[in-house]
Design a protein around this motif. Structure first.
Motif, PDB file in Angstrom:
ATOM      1  N   LEU A  12       0.823  -1.202  -0.256  1.00 57.70           N
ATOM      2  CA  LEU A  12       0.021  -0.023   0.206  1.00 57.70           C
ATOM      3  C   LEU A  12       0.919   1.073   0.099  1.00 57.70           C
ATOM      4  O   LEU A  12       0.652   2.268  -0.665  1.00 57.70           O
ATOM      5  CB  LEU A  12      -0.813  -0.155   1.169  1.00 57.70           C
ATOM      6  N   LEU A  13       2.011   1.169   0.542  1.00 61.90           N
ATOM      7  CA  LEU A  13       2.915   2.424   0.621  1.00 61.90           C
ATOM      8  C   LEU A  13       3.397   2.815  -0.580  1.00 61.90           C
ATOM      9  O   LEU A  13       3.504   3.772  -1.205  1.00 61.90           O
ATOM     10  CB  LEU A  13       4.171   2.254   1.744  1.00 61.90           C
ATOM     11  N   LEU A  14       3.891   1.707  -1.115  1.00 66.46           N
ATOM     12  CA  LEU A  14       4.315   1.963  -2.930  1.00 66.46           C
ATOM     13  C   LEU A  14       3.165   2.379  -3.707  1.00 66.46           C
ATOM     14  O   LEU A  14       3.446   3.208  -4.505  1.00 66.46           O
ATOM     15  CB  LEU A  14       4.842   0.725  -3.292  1.00 66.46           C
ATOM     16  N   CYS A  15       2.079   1.765  -3.408  1.00 67.45           N
ATOM     17  CA  CYS A  15       0.851   2.229  -4.267  1.00 67.45           C
ATOM     18  C   CYS A  15       0.393   3.426  -3.998  1.00 67.45           C
ATOM     19  O   CYS A  15       0.379   4.438  -5.069  1.00 67.45           O
ATOM     20  CB  CYS A  15      -0.529   1.205  -3.943  1.00 67.45           C
ATOM     21  N   VAL A  68      -8.140   7.663 -15.959  1.00 71.39           N
ATOM     22  CA  VAL A  68      -8.193   6.435 -16.167  1.00 71.39           C
ATOM     23  C   VAL A  68      -6.590   5.757 -16.007  1.00 71.39           C
ATOM     24  O   VAL A  68      -6.496   4.715 -15.521  1.00 71.39           O
ATOM     25  CB  VAL A  68      -8.813   5.967 -17.482  1.00 71.39           C
ATOM     26  N   ALA A  69      -5.868   6.217 -16.745  1.00 70.13           N
ATOM     27  CA  ALA A  69      -4.313   5.583 -16.534  1.00 70.13           C
ATOM     28  C   ALA A  69      -3.864   5.825 -15.241  1.00 70.13           C
ATOM     29  O   ALA A  69      -3.006   4.685 -14.644  1.00 70.13           O
ATOM     30  CB  ALA A  69      -3.376   6.428 -17.639  1.00 70.13           C
ATOM     31  N   LEU A  70      -4.428   6.848 -14.350  1.00 68.25           N
ATOM     32  CA  LEU A  70      -3.699   6.792 -13.006  1.00 68.25           C
ATOM     33  C   LEU A  70      -4.409   5.712 -12.164  1.00 68.25           C
ATOM     34  O   LEU A  70      -3.648   4.863 -11.206  1.00 68.25           O
ATOM     35  CB  LEU A  70      -4.111   8.219 -12.227  1.00 68.25           C
ATOM     36  N   ALA A  71      -5.565   5.217 -12.465  1.00 68.72           N
ATOM     37  CA  ALA A  71      -6.225   4.224 -11.551  1.00 68.72           C
ATOM     38  C   ALA A  71      -5.580   2.804 -11.994  1.00 68.72           C
ATOM     39  O   ALA A  71      -5.372   2.005 -11.173  1.00 68.72           O
ATOM     40  CB  ALA A  71      -7.683   4.193 -12.066  1.00 68.72           C
ATOM     41  N   LEU A  72      -5.309   2.661 -13.393  1.00 72.63           N
ATOM     42  CA  LEU A  72      -4.660   1.620 -13.835  1.00 72.63           C
ATOM     43  C   LEU A  72      -3.224   1.498 -13.107  1.00 72.63           C
ATOM     44  O   LEU A  72      -2.736   0.178 -12.766  1.00 72.63           O
ATOM     45  CB  LEU A  72      -4.654   1.335 -15.181  1.00 72.63           C
ATOM     46  N   LEU A  73      -2.661   2.642 -13.050  1.00 70.06           N
ATOM     47  CA  LEU A  73      -1.282   2.781 -12.573  1.00 70.06           C
ATOM     48  C   LEU A  73      -1.239   1.964 -11.026  1.00 70.06           C
ATOM     49  O   LEU A  73      -0.353   1.423 -10.443  1.00 70.06           O
ATOM     50  CB  LEU A  73      -0.777   4.025 -12.481  1.00 70.06           C
ATOM     51  N   ALA A  74      -2.450   2.592 -10.169  1.00 65.42           N
ATOM     52  CA  ALA A  74      -2.500   2.273  -8.903  1.00 65.42           C
ATOM     53  C   ALA A  74      -2.459   0.592  -8.687  1.00 65.42           C
ATOM     54  O   ALA A  74      -1.922   0.181  -7.625  1.00 65.42           O
ATOM     55  CB  ALA A  74      -3.668   3.013  -8.365  1.00 65.42           C
ATOM     56  N   VAL A  75      -3.723   0.220  -9.826  1.00 63.54           N
ATOM     57  CA  VAL A  75      -3.805  -1.273  -9.591  1.00 63.54           C
ATOM     58  C   VAL A  75      -2.401  -1.959  -9.797  1.00 63.54           C
ATOM     59  O   VAL A  75      -2.105  -2.933  -8.915  1.00 63.54           O
ATOM     60  CB  VAL A  75      -4.903  -1.732 -10.697  1.00 63.54           C
ATOM     61  N   GLY A  81       3.937  -3.872  -5.806  1.00 66.23           N
ATOM     62  CA  GLY A  81       4.198  -3.629  -4.824  1.00 66.23           C
ATOM     63  C   GLY A  81       4.098  -5.083  -3.740  1.00 66.23           C
ATOM     64  O   GLY A  81       5.061  -5.262  -3.141  1.00 66.23           O
ATOM     65  N   TRP A  82       3.076  -5.659  -3.906  1.00 62.07           N
ATOM     66  CA  TRP A  82       2.665  -6.946  -3.195  1.00 62.07           C
ATOM     67  C   TRP A  82       3.881  -7.764  -3.491  1.00 62.07           C
ATOM     68  O   TRP A  82       4.288  -8.746  -2.609  1.00 62.07           O
ATOM     69  CB  TRP A  82       1.381  -7.632  -3.345  1.00 62.07           C
ATOM     70  N   ALA A  83       4.304  -8.044  -4.719  1.00 65.70           N
ATOM     71  CA  ALA A  83       5.274  -9.053  -5.181  1.00 65.70           C
ATOM     72  C   ALA A  83       6.582  -8.681  -4.618  1.00 65.70           C
ATOM     73  O   ALA A  83       7.316  -9.345  -4.114  1.00 65.70           O
ATOM     74  CB  ALA A  83       5.180  -9.207  -6.765  1.00 65.70           C
ATOM     75  N   VAL A  84       6.795  -7.426  -4.875  1.00 65.43           N
ATOM     76  CA  VAL A  84       8.127  -6.799  -4.149  1.00 65.43           C
ATOM     77  C   VAL A  84       8.318  -7.140  -2.618  1.00 65.43           C
ATOM     78  O   VAL A  84       9.413  -7.544  -2.104  1.00 65.43           O
ATOM     79  CB  VAL A  84       8.573  -5.324  -4.509  1.00 65.43           C
ATOM     80  N   ALA A  85       7.314  -6.533  -2.008  1.00 66.84           N
ATOM     81  CA  ALA A  85       7.127  -6.665  -0.486  1.00 66.84           C
ATOM     82  C   ALA A  85       7.436  -8.151  -0.033  1.00 66.84           C
ATOM     83  O   ALA A  85       8.264  -8.377   0.788  1.00 66.84           O
ATOM     84  CB  ALA A  85       6.129  -6.292  -0.160  1.00 66.84           C
TER      85      ALA A  85
END
Length: 350
Positions: A12-15, A68-75, A81-85
């Motif tokens: 969530l922090l990275l997102c 819309v691009a920002l929303a996709l970027l967040a997902v 971030g989940w994978a890296v964490a």
């Protein structure tokens, strides 16, 4: 059930960092055209023709697609971030799983994390160091319990024999009863001293020390005056040596050092005692002490020349070290060239 709270927080922090950066970019995209159009003036020279006008840009740009691009970027950022964490926390999970399987039965096992030296490697090395100290503490505790049980069992066996002897002897006299009772009283006193020493050792290792000003010189003089030093040459150098500590424990420390110097001496031997700022030193003549045996003399129930019925349980110096440690003092001992031991206890002085 495995908890993923920290992993989720990192993701969530990275997102949030990515979304915040994208939002700032969108705000700039919306604000810059409006700012550039405010206050802009056009001077027309000659006749104005509308078809010749040049558009200066839309002050309210369409931000639908960027949003819309920002929303996709967040997902996408949340998934990455989940994978890296998860990748970053994998060594922590590995260490946690291994630590869960370590108990008092296999405390000798270690994490033994390999790889470059980083924060996780330092954490693993610190945990290994803690496990090593716990391993030594458990071993010391086991030896202490075994030795204590042995020391307590020996007088019980002798007591049983002394009580049984007149019962199986049909010709036992009053004098034999009296003699056995005297020996039983002596054994009872010896066991009482052993229990008192064990209690002192346990209480001093708890580290609950009362802060009272104490003069080591005064304590040393009082203790020596109460001891029988006949046949020994006693030399003292008494100087004020004020420390902060528990009076009863400090008196016990000094008494044990003096008793050790008196008991483990030779006929016509000498004792040298000195106090100076924050320290106490006592040296004696006596049997030669191998250098490799010095540290073991401070272990419970260890005696250099063990004699079962000499009235000493081998707890004197271990109590000295325990009391000194509880007072954050340093105990050093070194064998003397001509025999005997020199022990110095140095207390912290403000």
């Amino acid at each position: 059930m495995v908890s993923h709270r920290l992993r989720l927080r990192l993701a969530l922090l990275l997102c949030l960092m990515s979304v915040f950066s994208g939002t700032v970019l969108l705000v700039l995209m919306w604000a810059l055209p409006r700012t550039s159009s405010i206050g802009r003036q056009t001077t027309v020279v000659g006749e104005f023709h509308p078809e010749m006008a040049v558009p200066i840009g839309d002050p309210d740009p369409d931000l639908t697609l960027p949003a819309v691009a920002l929303a996709l970027l967040a997902v996408i950022t949340l998934a990455l971030g989940w994978a890296v964490a998860g990748r970053l926390l994998h060594p922590v999970r590995t260490m946690t799983d291994r630590l869960r399987h370590i108990s008092e039965r296999n405390v000798h096992e270690r994490l033994s994390v390999t790889g470059p030296r980083d924060e996780l490697k330092d954490l693993a090395d610190t945990v290994d160091g803690l496990l090593g100290r716990l391993d030594r503490a458990f071993d010391s505790q086991k030896r202490f319990v075994a030795n204590a049980a042995h020391e307590l069992r020996t007088p019980l066996t002798v007591e049983h024999a002394l009580l049984e002897e007149p019962l199986i002897d049909a010709n036992a006299t009053v004098e034999s009863y009296r003699e056995n009772f005297e020996r039983l009283l002596a054994i009872s006193d010896q066991r009482a001293r052993l229990l008192e020493s064990l209690l002192t050792l346990a209480s001093s290792e708890n580290g609950r020390i009362a802060g009272t000003p104490i003069d080591l010189g005064t304590v040393l003089t009082t203790v020596l005056n109460d001891r029988d030093t006949s046949g020994l040459r006693v030399t003292t150098k008494i100087a004020p040596a004020w420390i902060i500590g528990d009076p009863a424990l400090i008196e016990r420390l000094v008494a044990n050092l003096c008793d050790n110097a008196i008991h483990y001496n030779v006929p016509g031997g000498a004792i040298e005692a000195e106090t100076r700022r924050g320290s106490l030193a006592i040296a004696n003549t006596g049997p030669s002490v191998p250098a490799e045996q010095v540290d073991r003399l401070f272990e419970p129930f260890h005696r250099l020349h063990r004699v079962a019925d000499d009235g000493h349980q081998g707890l004197g110096l271990s109590i000295v070290r325990a009391i000194a440690t509880a007072h954050e003092a340093k105990t050093t001992a070194r064998p003397r060239p001509d025999g005997g031991l020199s022990i110095t206890v140095t207390f912290p002085v403000d």
